[in-house]
Write a protein that holds these residues in place. Structure first.
Motif, PDB file in Angstrom:
ATOM      1  N   THR A 147       0.820  -1.215   0.000  1.00 52.11           N
ATOM      2  CA  THR A 147       0.000   0.000   0.000  1.00 52.11           C
ATOM      3  C   THR A 147       0.853   1.265   0.000  1.00 52.11           C
ATOM      4  OG1 THR A 147      -1.776  -1.146   1.165  1.00 52.11           O
ATOM      5  CG2 THR A 147      -1.810   1.267   1.230  1.00 52.11           C
ATOM      6  N   CYS A 148       1.788   1.379   0.948  1.00 53.81           N
ATOM      7  CA  CYS A 148       2.577   2.618   1.053  1.00 53.81           C
ATOM      8  C   CYS A 148       4.020   2.421   0.585  1.00 53.81           C
ATOM      9  CB  CYS A 148       2.565   3.134   2.494  1.00 53.81           C
ATOM     10  SG  CYS A 148       3.424   2.066   3.655  1.00 53.81           S
ATOM     11  N   ASN A 149       4.378   1.178   0.171  1.00 53.20           N
ATOM     12  CA  ASN A 149       5.740   0.880  -0.284  1.00 53.20           C
ATOM     13  C   ASN A 149       6.795   1.044   0.793  1.00 53.20           C
ATOM     14  OD1 ASN A 149       5.602  -0.112  -2.930  1.00 53.20           O
ATOM     15  ND2 ASN A 149       5.089   1.934  -3.673  1.00 53.20           N
ATOM     16  N   GLY A 150       6.373   1.081   2.044  1.00 60.23           N
ATOM     17  CA  GLY A 150       7.347   1.079   3.125  1.00 60.23           C
ATOM     18  C   GLY A 150       7.945  -0.314   3.272  1.00 60.23           C
ATOM     19  N   ARG A 151       9.064  -0.413   3.994  1.00 57.27           N
ATOM     20  CA  ARG A 151       9.706  -1.712   4.178  1.00 57.27           C
ATOM     21  C   ARG A 151      10.153  -1.888   5.622  1.00 57.27           C
ATOM     22  NH1 ARG A 151      10.764  -0.566  -1.157  1.00 57.27           N
ATOM     23  NH2 ARG A 151      10.349  -2.326  -2.518  1.00 57.27           N
ATOM     24  N   TRP A 152      10.014  -3.132   6.092  1.00 55.33           N
ATOM     25  CA  TRP A 152      10.453  -3.494   7.430  1.00 55.33           C
ATOM     26  C   TRP A 152      11.638  -4.433   7.315  1.00 55.33           C
ATOM     27  CZ3 TRP A 152      10.016  -2.221  12.364  1.00 55.33           C
ATOM     28  CH2 TRP A 152      10.407  -3.149  13.344  1.00 55.33           C
ATOM     29  N   LEU A 153      12.722  -4.107   8.007  1.00 52.80           N
ATOM     30  CA  LEU A 153      13.885  -4.980   8.064  1.00 52.80           C
ATOM     31  C   LEU A 153      14.075  -5.442   9.496  1.00 52.80           C
ATOM     32  CD1 LEU A 153      14.656  -2.691   5.741  1.00 52.80           C
ATOM     33  CD2 LEU A 153      16.860  -3.832   5.879  1.00 52.80           C
ATOM     34  N   ASP A 154      14.263  -6.759   9.657  1.00 60.59           N
ATOM     35  CA  ASP A 154      14.607  -7.244  10.989  1.00 60.59           C
ATOM     36  C   ASP A 154      15.916  -6.615  11.419  1.00 60.59           C
ATOM     37  OD1 ASP A 154      12.384  -8.796  11.196  1.00 60.59           O
ATOM     38  OD2 ASP A 154      13.366 -10.612  10.476  1.00 60.59           O
ATOM     39  N   GLN A 155      16.128  -6.587  12.721  1.00 58.34           N
ATOM     40  CA  GLN A 155      17.307  -5.925  13.271  1.00 58.34           C
ATOM     41  C   GLN A 155      18.595  -6.309  12.530  1.00 58.34           C
ATOM     42  OE1 GLN A 155      17.081  -3.711  15.812  1.00 58.34           O
ATOM     43  NE2 GLN A 155      19.249  -3.283  15.908  1.00 58.34           N
ATOM     44  N   HIS A 156      18.807  -7.599  12.288  1.00 59.75           N
ATOM     45  CA  HIS A 156      20.084  -8.028  11.704  1.00 59.75           C
ATOM     46  C   HIS A 156      20.146  -7.716  10.213  1.00 59.75           C
ATOM     47  CE1 HIS A 156      17.483 -11.419  10.732  1.00 59.75           C
ATOM     48  NE2 HIS A 156      18.297 -11.639   9.736  1.00 59.75           N
ATOM     49  N   GLU A 157      18.997  -7.441   9.587  1.00 57.09           N
ATOM     50  CA  GLU A 157      19.006  -7.283   8.141  1.00 57.09           C
ATOM     51  C   GLU A 157      19.673  -5.988   7.687  1.00 57.09           C
ATOM     52  OE1 GLU A 157      15.249 -10.141   7.025  1.00 57.09           O
ATOM     53  OE2 GLU A 157      14.872  -8.054   7.488  1.00 57.09           O
ATOM     54  N   LEU A 158      19.486  -4.933   8.448  1.00 55.03           N
ATOM     55  CA  LEU A 158      20.185  -3.704   8.076  1.00 55.03           C
ATOM     56  C   LEU A 158      21.689  -3.879   8.304  1.00 55.03           C
ATOM     57  CD1 LEU A 158      19.792  -0.854   6.960  1.00 55.03           C
ATOM     58  CD2 LEU A 158      19.680  -0.022   9.278  1.00 55.03           C
ATOM     59  N   ASP A 159      22.035  -4.634   9.341  1.00 55.10           N
ATOM     60  CA  ASP A 159      23.445  -4.941   9.567  1.00 55.10           C
ATOM     61  C   ASP A 159      24.031  -5.641   8.347  1.00 55.10           C
ATOM     62  OD1 ASP A 159      23.392  -3.869  12.054  1.00 55.10           O
ATOM     63  OD2 ASP A 159      23.385  -5.764  13.132  1.00 55.10           O
ATOM     64  N   GLU A 160      23.269  -6.598   7.783  1.00 53.86           N
ATOM     65  CA  GLU A 160      23.761  -7.328   6.617  1.00 53.86           C
ATOM     66  C   GLU A 160      23.897  -6.398   5.432  1.00 53.86           C
ATOM     67  OE1 GLU A 160      21.566 -10.873   5.649  1.00 53.86           O
ATOM     68  OE2 GLU A 160      21.651 -11.521   7.734  1.00 53.86           O
ATOM     69  N   LEU A 161      22.915  -5.537   5.284  1.00 51.88           N
ATOM     70  CA  LEU A 161      22.934  -4.574   4.188  1.00 51.88           C
ATOM     71  C   LEU A 161      24.198  -3.723   4.282  1.00 51.88           C
ATOM     72  CD1 LEU A 161      20.754  -4.068   1.990  1.00 51.88           C
ATOM     73  CD2 LEU A 161      19.943  -2.185   3.374  1.00 51.88           C
ATOM     74  N   GLU A 162      24.625  -3.447   5.488  1.00 52.85           N
ATOM     75  CA  GLU A 162      25.793  -2.613   5.743  1.00 52.85           C
ATOM     76  C   GLU A 162      27.064  -3.416   5.853  1.00 52.85           C
ATOM     77  OE1 GLU A 162      26.021   0.137   8.864  1.00 52.85           O
ATOM     78  OE2 GLU A 162      25.207   1.394   7.305  1.00 52.85           O
ATOM     79  N   ALA A 163      26.898  -4.708   6.076  1.00 48.17           N
ATOM     80  CA  ALA A 163      27.936  -5.559   6.645  1.00 48.17           C
ATOM     81  C   ALA A 163      29.357  -5.138   6.316  1.00 48.17           C
ATOM     82  CB  ALA A 163      27.701  -7.000   6.239  1.00 48.17           C
ATOM     83  N   GLN A 164      29.790  -5.365   5.064  1.00 43.41           N
ATOM     84  CA  GLN A 164      31.213  -5.201   4.823  1.00 43.41           C
ATOM     85  C   GLN A 164      31.582  -3.781   4.460  1.00 43.41           C
ATOM     86  OE1 GLN A 164      31.121  -8.189   1.846  1.00 43.41           O
ATOM     87  NE2 GLN A 164      29.899  -9.286   3.312  1.00 43.41           N
ATOM     88  N   SER A 165      30.660  -2.869   4.517  1.00 40.78           N
ATOM     89  CA  SER A 165      30.996  -1.502   4.124  1.00 40.78           C
ATOM     90  C   SER A 165      31.644  -0.732   5.267  1.00 40.78           C
ATOM     91  CB  SER A 165      29.752  -0.759   3.643  1.00 40.78           C
ATOM     92  OG  SER A 165      28.879  -0.548   4.718  1.00 40.78           O
ATOM     93  N   ALA A 166      31.617  -1.318   6.443  1.00 40.54           N
ATOM     94  CA  ALA A 166      32.207  -0.619   7.581  1.00 40.54           C
ATOM     95  C   ALA A 166      32.885  -1.630   8.494  1.00 40.54           C
ATOM     96  CB  ALA A 166      31.118   0.114   8.355  1.00 40.54           C
TER      97      ALA A 166
END
Ligand SMILES: [Zn+2]
Ligand SMILES: [Zn+2]
Length: 148
Positions: free
Chosen positions: A25-44
């Motif tokens: 409906t609104c195109n929002g997204r929910w990421l579990d706590q660890h998922e944003l970490d994975e998205l970021e993982a090796q960049s930092a």
């Protein structure tokens, strides 16, 4: 799980190998706590990741879709990108478009880091990890750049 904004049932989809709950409906997204970490993982590195800075923390207008507790809104790394997060660390809510912007920020970081990289192969793995297919070509161009 229901959308914290409009209570539509969230639909699971995959981005860069990461499971994301998407609101049709609104195109929002929910990421579990660890998922944003994975998205970021090796960049930092770890120190930087611990410093995943919560700028301008303030009360969100949304409740966590997992525990219904009022979430906290903050800006991602001092950028004009607002995320909502559950105080009980269930995850992150990103309004429409914000997830792409998170990935853009990560790619920006990758471009910065690549100048200090020594092994092209490692970068290929890294780029595949964040799912940017065109990125590995761009990185390769960077490596070739010196010889042009
Ligand atoms: Zn929604
Ligand atoms: Zn929660």
């Amino acid at each position: 799980m229901l959308c914290p904004r409009d209570h539509t049932e969230l639909v699971i989809e995959h981005h860069a190998g990461i499971e994301v709950d998407h609101c049709p409906t609104c195109n929002g997204r929910w990421l579990d706590q660890h998922e944003l970490d994975e998205l970021e993982a090796q960049s930092a590195n770890d120190a930087e990741r611990r410093g995943m800075i919560e700028y301008a923390k303030r009360e969100s207008e949304l409740n966590c879709p997992v525990c219904s507790e009022r979430m906290v809104a903050f800006n991602y790394r001092a950028n004009p990108l607002e995320l909502d997060t559950c105080p009980n660390q269930h995850g992150w809510w990103l309004d429409a478009g914000e997830e792409g912007r998170v990935r853009d920020l990560i790619e920006e970081r990758v471009r910065g880091l690549s100048r200090a990289a020594t092994a092209e192969e490692a970068w290929g793995d890294f780029i595949r990890g964040i799912g940017g297919k065109g990125m590995s070509d761009r990185i390769r161009d960077l490596f070739r750049g010196g010889r042009r």
